[in-house]
Design a protein around this motif. Structure first.
Motif, PDB file in Angstrom:
ATOM      1  N   ILE A 136     -12.085  -2.948   1.754  1.00  0.00           N
ATOM      2  CA  ILE A 136     -10.811  -2.465   2.307  1.00  0.00           C
ATOM      3  C   ILE A 136     -10.207  -3.523   3.222  1.00  0.00           C
ATOM      4  O   ILE A 136      -9.007  -3.815   3.175  1.00  0.00           O
ATOM      5  N   GLU A 137     -11.083  -4.177   4.015  1.00  0.00           N
ATOM      6  CA  GLU A 137     -10.610  -5.270   4.867  1.00  0.00           C
ATOM      7  C   GLU A 137      -9.959  -6.369   4.031  1.00  0.00           C
ATOM      8  O   GLU A 137      -8.891  -6.878   4.362  1.00  0.00           O
ATOM      9  N   LEU A 138     -10.653  -6.715   2.928  1.00  0.00           N
ATOM     10  CA  LEU A 138     -10.133  -7.785   2.069  1.00  0.00           C
ATOM     11  C   LEU A 138      -8.785  -7.391   1.473  1.00  0.00           C
ATOM     12  O   LEU A 138      -7.872  -8.207   1.384  1.00  0.00           O
ATOM     13  N   MET A 139      -8.664  -6.121   1.082  1.00  0.00           N
ATOM     14  CA  MET A 139      -7.399  -5.692   0.495  1.00  0.00           C
ATOM     15  C   MET A 139      -6.287  -5.717   1.542  1.00  0.00           C
ATOM     16  O   MET A 139      -5.139  -6.024   1.229  1.00  0.00           O
ATOM     17  N   ASN A 140      -6.646  -5.444   2.773  1.00  0.00           N
ATOM     18  CA  ASN A 140      -5.661  -5.592   3.845  1.00  0.00           C
ATOM     19  C   ASN A 140      -5.261  -7.051   4.008  1.00  0.00           C
ATOM     20  O   ASN A 140      -4.087  -7.371   4.179  1.00  0.00           O
ATOM     21  N   LEU A 141      -6.283  -7.921   3.939  1.00  0.00           N
ATOM     22  CA  LEU A 141      -6.040  -9.354   4.111  1.00  0.00           C
ATOM     23  C   LEU A 141      -5.057  -9.874   3.059  1.00  0.00           C
ATOM     24  O   LEU A 141      -4.186 -10.681   3.367  1.00  0.00           O
ATOM     25  N   VAL A 142      -5.194  -9.403   1.825  1.00  0.00           N
ATOM     26  CA  VAL A 142      -4.281  -9.889   0.786  1.00  0.00           C
ATOM     27  C   VAL A 142      -3.044  -8.987   0.677  1.00  0.00           C
ATOM     28  O   VAL A 142      -2.286  -9.070  -0.282  1.00  0.00           O
ATOM     29  N   GLN A 143      -2.871  -8.139   1.680  1.00  0.00           N
ATOM     30  CA  GLN A 143      -1.670  -7.309   1.819  1.00  0.00           C
ATOM     31  C   GLN A 143      -1.418  -6.376   0.645  1.00  0.00           C
ATOM     32  O   GLN A 143      -0.320  -6.321   0.107  1.00  0.00           O
ATOM     33  N   ILE A 144      -2.473  -5.670   0.262  1.00  0.00           N
ATOM     34  CA  ILE A 144      -2.281  -4.582  -0.706  1.00  0.00           C
ATOM     35  C   ILE A 144      -2.100  -3.314   0.117  1.00  0.00           C
ATOM     36  O   ILE A 144      -3.000  -2.947   0.878  1.00  0.00           O
ATOM     37  N   PRO A 145      -0.951  -2.676   0.004  1.00  0.00           N
ATOM     38  CA  PRO A 145      -0.735  -1.491   0.830  1.00  0.00           C
ATOM     39  C   PRO A 145      -1.661  -0.342   0.416  1.00  0.00           C
ATOM     40  O   PRO A 145      -2.046  -0.249  -0.745  1.00  0.00           O
ATOM     41  N   ASN A 146      -2.004   0.479   1.378  1.00  0.00           N
ATOM     42  CA  ASN A 146      -2.772   1.693   1.120  1.00  0.00           C
ATOM     43  C   ASN A 146      -4.115   1.442   0.419  1.00  0.00           C
ATOM     44  O   ASN A 146      -4.411   2.039  -0.610  1.00  0.00           O
ATOM     45  N   ILE A 168      -7.498 -12.510  -5.820  1.00  0.00           N
ATOM     46  CA  ILE A 168      -7.695 -13.355  -4.637  1.00  0.00           C
ATOM     47  C   ILE A 168      -8.693 -12.689  -3.684  1.00  0.00           C
ATOM     48  O   ILE A 168      -9.597 -13.344  -3.158  1.00  0.00           O
ATOM     49  N   ALA A 169      -8.546 -11.382  -3.503  1.00  0.00           N
ATOM     50  CA  ALA A 169      -9.477 -10.666  -2.620  1.00  0.00           C
ATOM     51  C   ALA A 169     -10.908 -10.801  -3.133  1.00  0.00           C
ATOM     52  O   ALA A 169     -11.841 -11.029  -2.367  1.00  0.00           O
ATOM     53  N   MET A 170     -11.080 -10.706  -4.452  1.00  0.00           N
ATOM     54  CA  MET A 170     -12.400 -10.854  -5.048  1.00  0.00           C
ATOM     55  C   MET A 170     -12.976 -12.229  -4.744  1.00  0.00           C
ATOM     56  O   MET A 170     -14.150 -12.376  -4.417  1.00  0.00           O
ATOM     57  N   ALA A 171     -12.107 -13.257  -4.876  1.00  0.00           N
ATOM     58  CA  ALA A 171     -12.569 -14.620  -4.670  1.00  0.00           C
ATOM     59  C   ALA A 171     -12.942 -14.850  -3.203  1.00  0.00           C
ATOM     60  O   ALA A 171     -13.879 -15.583  -2.901  1.00  0.00           O
ATOM     61  N   LEU A 199       0.989 -16.158   0.637  1.00  0.00           N
ATOM     62  CA  LEU A 199      -0.252 -15.454   0.953  1.00  0.00           C
ATOM     63  C   LEU A 199      -1.425 -16.420   1.000  1.00  0.00           C
ATOM     64  O   LEU A 199      -2.242 -16.397   1.920  1.00  0.00           O
ATOM     65  N   MET A 200      -1.473 -17.339   0.009  1.00  0.00           N
ATOM     66  CA  MET A 200      -2.604 -18.264  -0.030  1.00  0.00           C
ATOM     67  C   MET A 200      -2.586 -19.208   1.162  1.00  0.00           C
ATOM     68  O   MET A 200      -3.630 -19.521   1.740  1.00  0.00           O
ATOM     69  N   LYS A 201      -1.400 -19.663   1.540  1.00  0.00           N
ATOM     70  CA  LYS A 201      -1.315 -20.555   2.702  1.00  0.00           C
ATOM     71  C   LYS A 201      -1.768 -19.828   3.956  1.00  0.00           C
ATOM     72  O   LYS A 201      -2.499 -20.354   4.792  1.00  0.00           O
ATOM     73  N   ASP A 202      -1.305 -18.590   4.053  1.00  0.00           N
ATOM     74  CA  ASP A 202      -1.644 -17.729   5.167  1.00  0.00           C
ATOM     75  C   ASP A 202      -3.140 -17.556   5.310  1.00  0.00           C
ATOM     76  O   ASP A 202      -3.724 -17.687   6.380  1.00  0.00           O
ATOM     77  N   ILE A 203      -3.745 -17.253   4.150  1.00  0.00           N
ATOM     78  CA  ILE A 203      -5.176 -16.974   4.135  1.00  0.00           C
ATOM     79  C   ILE A 203      -5.973 -18.224   4.489  1.00  0.00           C
ATOM     80  O   ILE A 203      -6.946 -18.169   5.221  1.00  0.00           O
ATOM     81  N   GLN A 204      -5.485 -19.380   3.988  1.00  0.00           N
ATOM     82  CA  GLN A 204      -6.234 -20.594   4.274  1.00  0.00           C
ATOM     83  C   GLN A 204      -6.330 -20.830   5.774  1.00  0.00           C
ATOM     84  O   GLN A 204      -7.353 -21.248   6.288  1.00  0.00           O
ATOM     85  N   LYS A 205      -5.233 -20.533   6.477  1.00  0.00           N
ATOM     86  CA  LYS A 205      -5.254 -20.685   7.931  1.00  0.00           C
ATOM     87  C   LYS A 205      -6.292 -19.751   8.531  1.00  0.00           C
ATOM     88  O   LYS A 205      -7.015 -20.112   9.444  1.00  0.00           O
ATOM     89  N   LYS A 206      -6.369 -18.534   7.992  1.00  0.00           N
ATOM     90  CA  LYS A 206      -7.273 -17.545   8.587  1.00  0.00           C
ATOM     91  C   LYS A 206      -8.732 -17.818   8.255  1.00  0.00           C
ATOM     92  O   LYS A 206      -9.592 -17.653   9.097  1.00  0.00           O
TER      93      LYS A 206
END
Lengths: 350, 308
Positions: A136-146, A168-171, A199-206
């Motif tokens: 669920i955390e990962l799905m939040n991270l990749v901005q999947i609502p609900n 992406i969340a899986m990876a 999203l990918m740029k965002d995630i790379q920073k995080k």
């Protein structure tokens, strides 16, 4: 291995056995990847970029695809020598991959949440409840609502862009140290492409992972990468930082790629196309594989393969034009103009 | 879901009505008399018998009586076995047939799926060639030939199992094998093709990229997807089994519905023929309904909306 390198690929050769002979898809590729950087690999279809990443992941189609020569150093180990069993504990954990087509890369008969949890259960030895929380955390991270509700749905209930977020969340599930993205936006429509790139740029920073980004879209490269490697006919023909390769390209093939990239400003002339087709990799040509399509080719190009010439500490190109005895040849006017216009548009953005 | 099943049941009733009508008409077109020794009976004797079974009524009346009976679950009275109702006779004989059919269906599909899986996984290896040979033999040699070979070798020559008749579980083994070979071979061939296809899908590469082991990939991601198209052929296979029992029961003298059916056809025992036809029809139709429901269970994409 050098200290800040996370991956070193040396003289990697990958071949495929086919009925008509051995296809030399990758013919001696060397590069390294630093911690936290994004390396883009660009090139036409069939240039060997996807095969290179499949070799990194140990996902070459067996038994006809195999690594013929070379090494891939990761964590001071040559992962080409690992048994599949040992490779399994690296795949998905240290090296993860995002695939091209989100419509086919998810299992249609398994719930999305379960597909995300699989890697967590395998590599991190989490319990079911913990894995669920993490998913669920990962799905939040990749901005999947609900995400709680979406977990229980099947891939066909997701749109293309949402599916790619799932991929992406899986990876990202096990915080991989290297993320390989094989044309992750090619199959998506343009507005979604931009979202996924953001999203990918965002995630790379995080999450601070190194990324190898395969693409044939130079616009994407300028947007996401630190360094670029240009591949042609199974070899890297030019490698350097984004600025070096975009504003000071040395290889005629890179000129061709840049010249054939449409820009918003390109109202003046017709789009440039590289003439001819890539060579047959069952019997690669002698000398420089690009020579036959290169109007700047020198005689030596048809006889001997050019080595990598150093342009700067970070910039190398494999073309005889860089030899001290070669005539001074400038990129064609149209390409120069294109580079200038990119410069302006970059400035305009700032 | 309930609404869907309700709808399906209405269609099933319509189908059964059509089948009843068609088989009634065909039956009336059959030449021959239900009386075994018609030429030895006087006209009057024949008349009495015809009267008793309602065969003198005009055909529309017979038809109406027949349908009326059907609606009440009454399949009529056998011509041959005096005063025994068709339902009674079928009821006596359903046991062996059901046992054979279910055993053969389970053994055939399970073995077939396993064989196909092994072929797909070791595809182009020796195991694959062997199972392909088994599959080709199984689909091309008719079951009665197998039945004969099994009887000759296993029963007569080696004396391991009884040749024929029905006296307990060991009597069911040979007919089950003879009956199971065709579905097994068909399932194996089908499963092999499907599984090879599935193993080349992108989502299998995704699963590999997650670091899953080969067995997890096959069991969690492969089989379920390969089974979806297989369900489609389960219907025809089950039908094949039903018709297969006609022959196999005869060969092994199994006192089942199939054997009764063949006997009744020979003696023009119309009520039993009609009753058995209706019984087979119901089995088919229920089977098809079960398969459609199975589809939804295995493939979420065709699960019916309204519930999920």
């Amino acid at each position: 291995m050098k200290k800040d390198n996370i991956l070193e690929v040396d003289n990697l050769k990958v071949s495929f056995k086919t009925h008509s002979g051995e296809v030399q898809a990758v013919r001696g590729v060397s590069f390294d990847l630093k911690k936290g950087e994004t390396l883009a690999i660009v090139g036409e279809s069939g240039s060997g970029k996807s095969v290179t990443t499949k070799a990194l992941m140990g996902l070459l189609p067996k038994p006809h695809g195999y690594i013929k020569e070379g090494s891939i150093m990761f964590d001071d180990k040559d992962i080409t020598k690992l048994k599949d069993k040992n490779m399994q504990s690296i795949r998905g954990k240290e090296l993860a991959m995002i695939f091209q087509d989100p419509m086919t890369s998810l299992n249609p008969t398994m719930k999305v949440g379960k597909q995300i949890m699989e890697g967590l259960l395998k590599h991190q030895k989490l319990g079911k409840e913990e894995a669920k929380k993490k998913a669920i955390e990962l799905m939040n991270l990749v901005q999947i609502p609900n995400p709680e509700a979406r977990m229980k749905q099947y891939p066909h209930q997701f749109s293309g862009g949402m599916r790619q977020r799932v991929v992406i969340a899986m990876a990202l599930a096990c915080n991989p140290r290297i993320l390989i993205a094989d044309e992750p936006t090619t199959a998506l429509d343009v507005t979604i492409q931009a979202q996924i790139l953001e999203l990918m740029k965002d995630i790379q920073k995080k999450v601070e992972t190194s990324i190898i980004f395969i693409t044939h879209d130079l616009g994407v490269v300028a947007n996401v990468a630190d360094r670029v490697a240009v591949m042609y006919a199974g070899k890297i023909v030019e490698i350097g930082t984004v600025d070096e390769v975009f504003y000071n390209p040395k290889h005629p093939y890179t000129w061709g790629l840049l010249g054939s990239m449409p820009t918003l400003e390109s109202d003046e002339e017709e789009l440039f196309a590289i003439p001819g087709t890539p060579p047959d990799l069952i019997a690669p040509p002698k000398g420089d594989a690009f020579a036959a399509r290169n109007k700047f080719a020198l005689e030596i190009d048809f006889v001997e393969e050019p080595p990598m010439f150093k342009v700067s500490d970070t910039h190398y190109a494999a073309t005889w034009l860089l030899h001290e005895d070669a005539p001074k040849i400038e990129p064609p006017e149209s390409v120069k103009k294109r580079i200038e216009s990119m410069d302006h548009s970059e400035e305009a953005k700032r | 879901m309930a609404r869907y099943i309700g709808q399906r049941i209405i269609y099933m009733i319509i189908t059964l009505f059509l089948i009843a009508t068609i088989s009634f008409v065909l039956m009336k077109l059959l030449p021959g008399s239900p009386l075994a020794n018609a030429n030895k009976l006087t006209e009057e004797q024949q008349e009495v018998i015809y009267e008793k079974y309602g065969l003198n009524d005009p055909i529309p009346v017979q038809y109406a009586n027949y349908l009326g009976g059907l609606v009440q679950g009454d399949l009529g009275i056998s011509f041959k076995y005096d005063n025994r109702s068709v339902s009674d006779i079928l009821g006596d004989r359903i046991g062996p047939s059901a046992q054979l059919g279910i055993q053969a269906l389970i053994i055939g599909t399970v073995l077939g799926i396993l064989l196909g899986l092994v072929s797909a996984i070791y595809h182009n290896g020796i195991t694959d060639y062997l199972s392909t040979i088994i599959a080709v033999l199984g689909t091309s040699i008719p079951s009665f030939v197998f039945a004969g070979l099994l009887q000759f070798f296993v029963a007569v020559k080696w004396g391991i199992l009884p040749v024929a008749t029905w006296n307990g579980f060991e009597y069911s083994i040979l007919p089950t094998i003879a009956l199971a070979i065709f579905p097994m071979a068909t399932c194996a061939r089908f499963m092999r093709t499907e599984m090879i296809e599935v193993l080349n899908e992108d989502y299998i590469t995704t699963a590999k990229a997650k670091g899953l082991a080969g067995s997890a990939i096959i069991f969690k991601h492969g089989i379920r997807n390969a089974l979806i198209p297989l369900i489609t052929i389960l219907g025809p296979l089950a039908v094949g089994l039903l018709t297969g029992t006609l022959v196999i029961e005869q060969i092994f003298s199994v006192p089942g519905i199939g054997e009764q059916f063949v006997t009744s056809v020979n003696t023009n025992d119309f009520p039993i023929i009609m009753g058995t036809t209706m019984f087979f029809a119901v089995v088919f139709i229920v089977m098809i309904l079960i398969i459609d429901i199975l589809y939804g269970l295995i493939d979420p994409r065709i699960r019916l909306s309204g519930k999920d």
